[in-house]
Design a protein around this motif. Structure first.
Motif, short mmCIF file in Angstrom:
data_model
loop_
_atom_site.label_atom_id
_atom_site.label_comp_id
_atom_site.label_asym_id
_atom_site.label_seq_id
_atom_site.Cartn_x
_atom_site.Cartn_y
_atom_site.Cartn_z
N SER A 227 45.50 26.47 29.02
CA SER A 227 45.21 27.90 28.92
C SER A 227 43.90 28.28 29.60
O SER A 227 43.82 29.29 30.30
N GLY A 228 42.83 27.49 29.39
CA GLY A 228 41.54 27.83 29.98
C GLY A 228 41.60 27.91 31.48
O GLY A 228 41.12 28.87 32.10
N ALA A 229 42.20 26.90 32.11
CA ALA A 229 42.29 26.86 33.57
C ALA A 229 43.15 28.01 34.09
O ALA A 229 42.82 28.64 35.12
N LEU A 230 44.23 28.32 33.40
CA LEU A 230 45.12 29.40 33.86
C LEU A 230 44.45 30.76 33.71
O LEU A 230 44.63 31.65 34.56
N ILE A 231 43.67 30.95 32.64
CA ILE A 231 42.95 32.21 32.48
C ILE A 231 41.95 32.40 33.62
O ILE A 231 41.79 33.50 34.15
N VAL A 232 41.27 31.32 34.00
CA VAL A 232 40.33 31.40 35.12
C VAL A 232 41.03 31.91 36.36
O VAL A 232 40.54 32.81 37.06
N TRP A 233 42.20 31.37 36.66
CA TRP A 233 42.93 31.78 37.86
C TRP A 233 43.46 33.20 37.74
O TRP A 233 43.38 33.98 38.69
N CYS A 234 44.01 33.56 36.59
CA CYS A 234 44.55 34.91 36.40
C CYS A 234 43.43 35.95 36.51
O CYS A 234 43.59 37.00 37.16
N LEU A 235 42.31 35.66 35.90
CA LEU A 235 41.19 36.58 35.94
C LEU A 235 40.67 36.75 37.37
O LEU A 235 40.37 37.86 37.81
N THR A 236 40.60 35.64 38.09
CA THR A 236 40.09 35.69 39.46
C THR A 236 41.04 36.44 40.39
O THR A 236 40.60 37.25 41.22
N VAL A 237 42.33 36.19 40.27
CA VAL A 237 43.31 36.89 41.11
C VAL A 237 43.28 38.38 40.83
O VAL A 237 43.31 39.21 41.76
N LEU A 238 43.21 38.76 39.56
CA LEU A 238 43.14 40.18 39.21
C LEU A 238 41.86 40.81 39.75
O LEU A 238 41.88 41.93 40.27
N ALA A 239 40.75 40.07 39.65
CA ALA A 239 39.48 40.58 40.17
C ALA A 239 39.54 40.78 41.68
O ALA A 239 39.02 41.77 42.21
N MET A 240 40.17 39.85 42.39
CA MET A 240 40.32 39.97 43.84
C MET A 240 41.14 41.21 44.21
O MET A 240 40.82 41.92 45.17
N ALA A 241 42.18 41.48 43.44
CA ALA A 241 43.01 42.66 43.70
C ALA A 241 42.23 43.94 43.48
O ALA A 241 42.31 44.89 44.29
N VAL A 242 41.45 44.00 42.40
CA VAL A 242 40.64 45.19 42.12
C VAL A 242 39.59 45.38 43.19
O VAL A 242 39.35 46.50 43.66
N TYR A 243 38.97 44.30 43.61
CA TYR A 243 37.96 44.41 44.67
C TYR A 243 38.59 44.89 45.98
O TYR A 243 38.03 45.74 46.68
#
Length: 254
Positions: A227-243
């Motif tokens: 879960s921790g590793a997947l949250i890191v990736w999900c959060l980063t991908v979402l952040a990249m989309a918002v940026y």
């Protein structure tokens, strides 16, 4: 793959993530502003070292003594960084890196003869957020409330010492819930994503964080992934989309 979602597991973990985000989003903006990005890794690793020292002393891993050990270690690290920034500000980022590596290697040395030492270190780094229960959130919730109040009262007047102390307490409250990796991600990634936004910056950062935690928890449950590793990736991908969808140019003033 198990498509069943157990909300009794996901909801406490999501609540833990929201608690972490409450303090880490505004502190992350301060970290970027001050140009000391890796302070969170250093303080988180120092807090983890406090947990390891308490474990060597055979203290209850869920007890208050372990929380106290982590807090004392983090505050001492914060005080040291306050002094080094005042004494040698031009190399503060390098000093933060040295503190991180010293804390990390000290942890390795302390658990060298522990047959479960590697597993314990892995838990502190990657976290065990999916197994958090509501009963574990009381103390972090109290600490988070106090830090949020302090940030509100000190907004615009967050000096060197108050910043480092509040940062140390915030990291102490979160590192045992979500692990070092998620502490870093929660602090830095949303702040990076919204740095060019002039309006709605804070709410948008919170939405990025909450969305990343929710998506990571759901997907990790569905596909039986860490879960921790997947949250890191999900959060980063979402952040990249918002940026990518946001304004470009120089960062807006904080």
């Amino acid at each position: 793959m198990d498509n069943g979602l157990d909300l009794t597991i996901i909801l406490p973990a999501f609540a833990a993530g929201l608690l972490v985000l409450l303090t880490h989003i505004p502190l992350g903006a301060q970290v970027l502003k001050r140009g000391i990005v890796f302070i969170d890794l250093a303080i988180a690793q120092i807090a983890a070292l406090g947990v390891i020292i308490a474990g060597v002393g055979d203290l209850d891993p869920q007890g208050w003594a372990v929380q106290g050990a982590a807090a004392v270690a983090a505050v001492l690290g914060a005080l040291l960084l306050t002094w080094t920034e005042k004494r040698w500000p031009e190399v503060q980022e390098a000093q933060i890196g040295v503190m991180f590596i010293l804390a990390a290697t000290a942890g390795l040395l302390l658990v060298a003869h522990d047959p479960h030492g590697g597993e314990h270190l892995q838990d502190l780094l990657a976290g065990q957020i999916l197994w958090v229960r509501y009963s574990q959130l009381l103390l972090p919730a109290l600490v988070t409330g106090a830090i949020c109040l302090a940030l509100y009262l000190l907004h615009g007047r967050l000096g060197r010492l108050p910043f480092y102390l509040l940062f140390a307490l915030a990291v102490t409250a979160s590192v045992q819930l979500v692990g070092v990796y998620l502490v870093f991600t929660s602090l830095i990634v949303p702040a990076l994503a919204v740095r060019h936004y002039a309006k709605w910056r804070l709410p948008l950062a919170y939405l990025i964080g909450a969305g990343g935690y929710a998506a990571g928890l759901v997907l990790s449950t569905m596909y039986d992934l860490p879960s921790g590793a997947l949250i890191v990736w999900c959060l980063t991908v979402l952040a990249m989309a918002v940026y990518a969808c946001g304004p470009k140019g120089r960062p807006a003033s904080v």
